[in-house]
Design a protein around this motif. Structure first.
Motif, PDB file in Angstrom:
ATOM      1  N   ARG A 152       9.314   0.313 -12.036  1.00 24.38           N
ATOM      2  CA  ARG A 152       8.264   0.185 -11.024  1.00 24.38           C
ATOM      3  C   ARG A 152       7.953  -1.281 -10.761  1.00 24.38           C
ATOM      4  O   ARG A 152       7.760  -1.687  -9.608  1.00 24.38           O
ATOM      5  CB  ARG A 152       7.018   0.921 -11.487  1.00 24.38           C
ATOM      6  CG  ARG A 152       5.862   0.888 -10.490  1.00 24.38           C
ATOM      7  CD  ARG A 152       4.724   1.754 -10.977  1.00 24.38           C
ATOM      8  NE  ARG A 152       4.172   1.264 -12.222  1.00 24.38           N
ATOM      9  CZ  ARG A 152       3.479   2.022 -13.089  1.00 24.38           C
ATOM     10  NH1 ARG A 152       3.288   3.301 -12.829  1.00 24.38           N
ATOM     11  NH2 ARG A 152       2.988   1.499 -14.194  1.00 24.38           N
ATOM     12  N   ASN A 160       0.830  -1.213   0.000  1.00 26.96           N
ATOM     13  CA  ASN A 160       0.000   0.000   0.000  1.00 26.96           C
ATOM     14  C   ASN A 160       0.861   1.257   0.000  1.00 26.96           C
ATOM     15  O   ASN A 160       0.508   2.268  -0.616  1.00 26.96           O
ATOM     16  CB  ASN A 160      -0.936  -0.010   1.211  1.00 26.96           C
ATOM     17  CG  ASN A 160      -2.003  -1.077   1.111  1.00 26.96           C
ATOM     18  OD1 ASN A 160      -2.322  -1.547   0.024  1.00 26.96           O
ATOM     19  ND2 ASN A 160      -2.536  -1.487   2.242  1.00 26.96           N
ATOM     20  N   SER A 163       3.574   5.631  -5.762  1.00 27.34           N
ATOM     21  CA  SER A 163       3.656   5.452  -7.209  1.00 27.34           C
ATOM     22  C   SER A 163       2.396   5.924  -7.928  1.00 27.34           C
ATOM     23  O   SER A 163       2.391   6.066  -9.151  1.00 27.34           O
ATOM     24  CB  SER A 163       3.907   3.979  -7.553  1.00 27.34           C
ATOM     25  OG  SER A 163       2.795   3.178  -7.217  1.00 27.34           O
ATOM     26  N   GLY A 164       1.326   6.131  -7.170  1.00 29.50           N
ATOM     27  CA  GLY A 164       0.080   6.585  -7.764  1.00 29.50           C
ATOM     28  C   GLY A 164      -0.635   5.518  -8.562  1.00 29.50           C
ATOM     29  O   GLY A 164      -1.449   5.829  -9.443  1.00 29.50           O
ATOM     30  N   LYS A 165      -0.351   4.259  -8.262  1.00 29.84           N
ATOM     31  CA  LYS A 165      -0.986   3.157  -8.982  1.00 29.84           C
ATOM     32  C   LYS A 165      -1.552   2.178  -7.964  1.00 29.84           C
ATOM     33  O   LYS A 165      -0.896   1.861  -6.971  1.00 29.84           O
ATOM     34  CB  LYS A 165       0.033   2.458  -9.881  1.00 29.84           C
ATOM     35  CG  LYS A 165      -0.601   1.630 -11.008  1.00 29.84           C
ATOM     36  CD  LYS A 165       0.454   1.191 -11.999  1.00 29.84           C
ATOM     37  CE  LYS A 165      -0.167   0.487 -13.209  1.00 29.84           C
ATOM     38  NZ  LYS A 165      -0.901   1.405 -14.084  1.00 29.84           N
ATOM     39  N   GLY A 166      -2.756   1.686  -8.193  1.00 32.94           N
ATOM     40  CA  GLY A 166      -3.408   0.789  -7.249  1.00 32.94           C
ATOM     41  C   GLY A 166      -2.607  -0.477  -7.002  1.00 32.94           C
ATOM     42  O   GLY A 166      -1.886  -0.957  -7.890  1.00 32.94           O
ATOM     43  N   THR A 198       7.997  -3.351  -7.237  1.00 32.70           N
ATOM     44  CA  THR A 198       6.864  -4.144  -6.742  1.00 32.70           C
ATOM     45  C   THR A 198       7.310  -5.565  -6.428  1.00 32.70           C
ATOM     46  O   THR A 198       6.971  -6.118  -5.368  1.00 32.70           O
ATOM     47  CB  THR A 198       5.736  -4.180  -7.793  1.00 32.70           C
ATOM     48  OG1 THR A 198       5.308  -2.846  -8.072  1.00 32.70           O
ATOM     49  CG2 THR A 198       4.563  -5.002  -7.295  1.00 32.70           C
ATOM     50  N   LYS A 251      -3.143  -3.217  -9.510  1.00 30.84           N
ATOM     51  CA  LYS A 251      -2.502  -2.964 -10.797  1.00 30.84           C
ATOM     52  C   LYS A 251      -0.994  -3.158 -10.710  1.00 30.84           C
ATOM     53  O   LYS A 251      -0.354  -3.619 -11.673  1.00 30.84           O
ATOM     54  CB  LYS A 251      -2.835  -1.551 -11.268  1.00 30.84           C
ATOM     55  CG  LYS A 251      -4.308  -1.378 -11.633  1.00 30.84           C
ATOM     56  CD  LYS A 251      -4.596   0.004 -12.180  1.00 30.84           C
ATOM     57  CE  LYS A 251      -6.065   0.120 -12.594  1.00 30.84           C
ATOM     58  NZ  LYS A 251      -6.379   1.471 -13.123  1.00 30.84           N
ATOM     59  N   LEU A 252      -0.407  -2.820  -9.564  1.00 33.74           N
ATOM     60  CA  LEU A 252       1.029  -3.048  -9.384  1.00 33.74           C
ATOM     61  C   LEU A 252       1.366  -4.530  -9.500  1.00 33.74           C
ATOM     62  O   LEU A 252       2.308  -4.911 -10.206  1.00 33.74           O
ATOM     63  CB  LEU A 252       1.488  -2.504  -8.028  1.00 33.74           C
ATOM     64  CG  LEU A 252       1.571  -0.992  -7.860  1.00 33.74           C
ATOM     65  CD1 LEU A 252       1.958  -0.644  -6.430  1.00 33.74           C
ATOM     66  CD2 LEU A 252       2.573  -0.381  -8.837  1.00 33.74           C
ATOM     67  N   SER A 268       2.057   1.684  -3.445  1.00 33.82           N
ATOM     68  CA  SER A 268       0.921   2.123  -4.245  1.00 33.82           C
ATOM     69  C   SER A 268       0.696   3.622  -4.093  1.00 33.82           C
ATOM     70  O   SER A 268       0.468   4.334  -5.083  1.00 33.82           O
ATOM     71  CB  SER A 268      -0.331   1.352  -3.820  1.00 33.82           C
ATOM     72  OG  SER A 268      -1.482   1.876  -4.426  1.00 33.82           O
ATOM     73  N   GLU A 269       0.788   4.093  -2.871  1.00 31.80           N
ATOM     74  CA  GLU A 269       0.537   5.513  -2.615  1.00 31.80           C
ATOM     75  C   GLU A 269       1.588   6.392  -3.272  1.00 31.80           C
ATOM     76  O   GLU A 269       1.262   7.405  -3.910  1.00 31.80           O
ATOM     77  CB  GLU A 269       0.506   5.777  -1.104  1.00 31.80           C
ATOM     78  CG  GLU A 269       0.178   7.210  -0.742  1.00 31.80           C
ATOM     79  CD  GLU A 269       0.057   7.426   0.751  1.00 31.80           C
ATOM     80  OE1 GLU A 269       0.021   8.592   1.171  1.00 31.80           O
ATOM     81  OE2 GLU A 269       0.017   6.435   1.504  1.00 31.80           O
ATOM     82  N   GLU A 306       1.103  -6.067 -13.002  1.00 34.83           N
ATOM     83  CA  GLU A 306       2.219  -5.792 -13.918  1.00 34.83           C
ATOM     84  C   GLU A 306       3.264  -6.903 -13.912  1.00 34.83           C
ATOM     85  O   GLU A 306       4.044  -7.022 -14.862  1.00 34.83           O
ATOM     86  CB  GLU A 306       2.891  -4.464 -13.545  1.00 34.83           C
ATOM     87  CG  GLU A 306       2.083  -3.241 -13.908  1.00 34.83           C
ATOM     88  CD  GLU A 306       2.770  -1.936 -13.531  1.00 34.83           C
ATOM     89  OE1 GLU A 306       2.387  -0.895 -14.085  1.00 34.83           O
ATOM     90  OE2 GLU A 306       3.690  -1.970 -12.682  1.00 34.83           O
TER      91      GLU A 306
END
Length: 484
Positions: free
Chosen positions: A359, A301, A307-310, A363, A313-314, A304-305, A317
């Motif tokens: 990214r 989380n 990187s601005g991606k949920g 992750t 979704k992380l 996620s915060e 990838e």
């Protein structure tokens, strides 16, 4: 019908099951955490009541007839919180939560008293309740002088539900005041923090009745007054009841806000030097051991915060195929760490970063870092005398198959995925409510769900994962030395 109420860090869940243990419906009320200073983590207990009211109202709106037939209620809750009441049962200050590390100096001082490890079977961690009271005494003496009762979070909800000051063994084992082998408060340990047994709730087993629902709330919710409220359990023991992890050798790995590797035991097997938690289970005459990491899904989380991606979704990838570790390592010590380091001051880190560290690489490193933290807990459990041959995955993070593949390969044990259903803490609490109301045999109720799938360790990557774990293990002393 039977109702389970689970007071978590981020919300309250109300879960309704029928006599056959089929989930009928649920409701939810959200919570926020206040962090007024670095290392602090607090909540206003009044917000727990509001969230519980919201969850019940949602359940009543969707299933009014079913809710009206509730015959027993069970409670589950976040552990270790210090909820302080005065003689009039008024809350004296915000509750200091499980992941609050301000009392690290007090914890170290109490841990230096050999009676604590001898009687509790555990290190005195900063997140436990006793050092929090020592901190309050040292820093807020006016409040400490007014403390008439110390309640754990779910037991504050119980007081609101029933008017009783009561708790049970599994949650109380995380206070550093319980004689865990004898399942009773220790007058000596309480005295060491300038408290006595009068300031503690009375104790029952998690399967026993611990008060009845107040008429005012019963009328509001449309249920019968006086229905039994079970002793319940701390969140991890409640999850174990929901998963059927109650017999020796059964284990689960929980990917929640924090991470837990949980093993049920038929006897008391303390080994505090391993930094494993040894607590009473919610069922009579049973215990359990836990390795605990403080930032599991919290680590993802966090990424996620920034990187601005949920989070979903992380992980998407990365695809479905487990990849060899990239050489980038992540230490998930965003809030310090418990097992195996007992270090509230250590903080997280990435190492091995390069221009090509995308990214997705970050992750992957986060997921591997949490998996390796679970491996640390597995090694600690082995030192405490527990050997695991497989685990069942629960918690929000277990929705990521990639993450479960990483955990299976890091632990080198199969990871079972339960069939679709809600088998978490709220379900375990509802089961305890059923037992308290009916007197049913706990082992006949707390059975394991069917297994939907099993993830085996990736044998082709075990060597690469072992090498990456070796690097991971070398980083803690290096980072600690650099930040001391």
């Amino acid at each position: 019908m039977y109702l389970g109420l689970d007071l978590g860090t981020s919300g309250v869940k109300a879960l309704l099951i029928d006599a056959g243990q089929t989930v009928v419906g649920s409701g939810h009320g959200s919570l926020d955490v206040s962090r007024p200073h670095p290392g602090w983590s607090e909540q206003d207990p009044a917000h727990w009541i509001q969230a519980c009211e919201t969850a019940i109202a949602e359940l009543k709106a969707s299933h009014p007839k079913e809710l009206a037939t509730v015959k027993g209620i069970g409670l589950s809750g976040q552990m270790h919180g210090a909820t302080l009441l005065d003689a009039a049962d008024k809350v004296l200050r915000p509750c200091i939560l499980w992941n609050d590390t301000r009392s690290h100096a007090e914890a170290a001082a109490l841990d230096g008293d050999p009676r604590f490890r001898e009687l509790t079977g555990n290190i005195v961690f900063p997140g436990f309740t006793a050092p929090k009271l020592a901190w309050v005494k040292n820093n807020e003496p006016g409040i400490f002088a007014k403390v008439a009762k110390v309640l754990l979070p779910k037991d504050f909800l119980r007081h609101w539900l029933t008017g009783e000051h009561m708790s049970e063994m599994s949650d109380s084992a995380g206070t550093s005041w319980l004689d865990v082998g004898k399942r009773r408060w220790s007058a000596d340990l309480l005295a060491a923090t300038s408290l006595d047994e009068k300031q503690m709730p009375s104790l029952v087993e998690g399967t026993a009745k611990a008060g009845g629902l107040r008429a005012e709330l019963a009328s509001k919710w449309g249920v019968e007054a006086g229905i039994p409220i079970a002793g319940g359990a701390g969140d991890n023991a409640a999850s174990a009841c929901g998963m059927g992890t109650v017999g020796a050798g059964h284990a689960f790995v929980s990917l929640g806000t924090s991470g837990v590797l949980f093993a049920a035991n038929a006897s008391y097997l303390p080994n505090p030097a391993s930094a494993v938690h040894t607590f009473c289970h919610a069922l009579p005459n049973t215990w359990h051991q836990m390795g605990v990491i403080l930032s599991a899904t919290d680590s993802l989380n966090w990424l996620s915060e920034i990187s601005g991606k949920g989070a979903g979704k992380l992980t998407a990838e990365l695809g479905d195929t487990l990849q060899a570790p990239s050489g980038v390592s992540f230490l998930p010590y965003l809030s310090g760490e418990r097992t195996p380091h007992n270090d509230s001051a250590i903080r997280g880190a990435f190492t091995g970063l390069a221009h090509e560290s995308s990214r997705a690489v970050l992750t992957q490193a986060v997921l591997e870092g949490v998996a390796f933290a679970f491996r640390d807990s597995l090694e600690a459990l082995k030192k405490a005398g527990t050997t695991l041959t497989r685990v069942t995955a629960i918690g929000g993070g277990s929705r990521s198959r990639y993450w479960l593949k990483a955990i299976a390969t890091a632990l080198q044990v199969p990871v079972d995925i339960p069939a679709d259903g809600d088998f978490g803490a709220a379900f375990g609490a509802a089961r305890l409510g059923l037992i308290a109301a009916t007197g049913a045999d706990p082992l006949s109720i707390c059975t394991a769900p069917a297994t939907d799938a099993t993830i085996e360790p990736d044998t082709a990557l075990i060597g690469a994962y072992a090498d990456a774990y070796h690097r991971y293990r070398a980083l803690y002393p290096a980072i600690k030395g650099a930040t001391a």
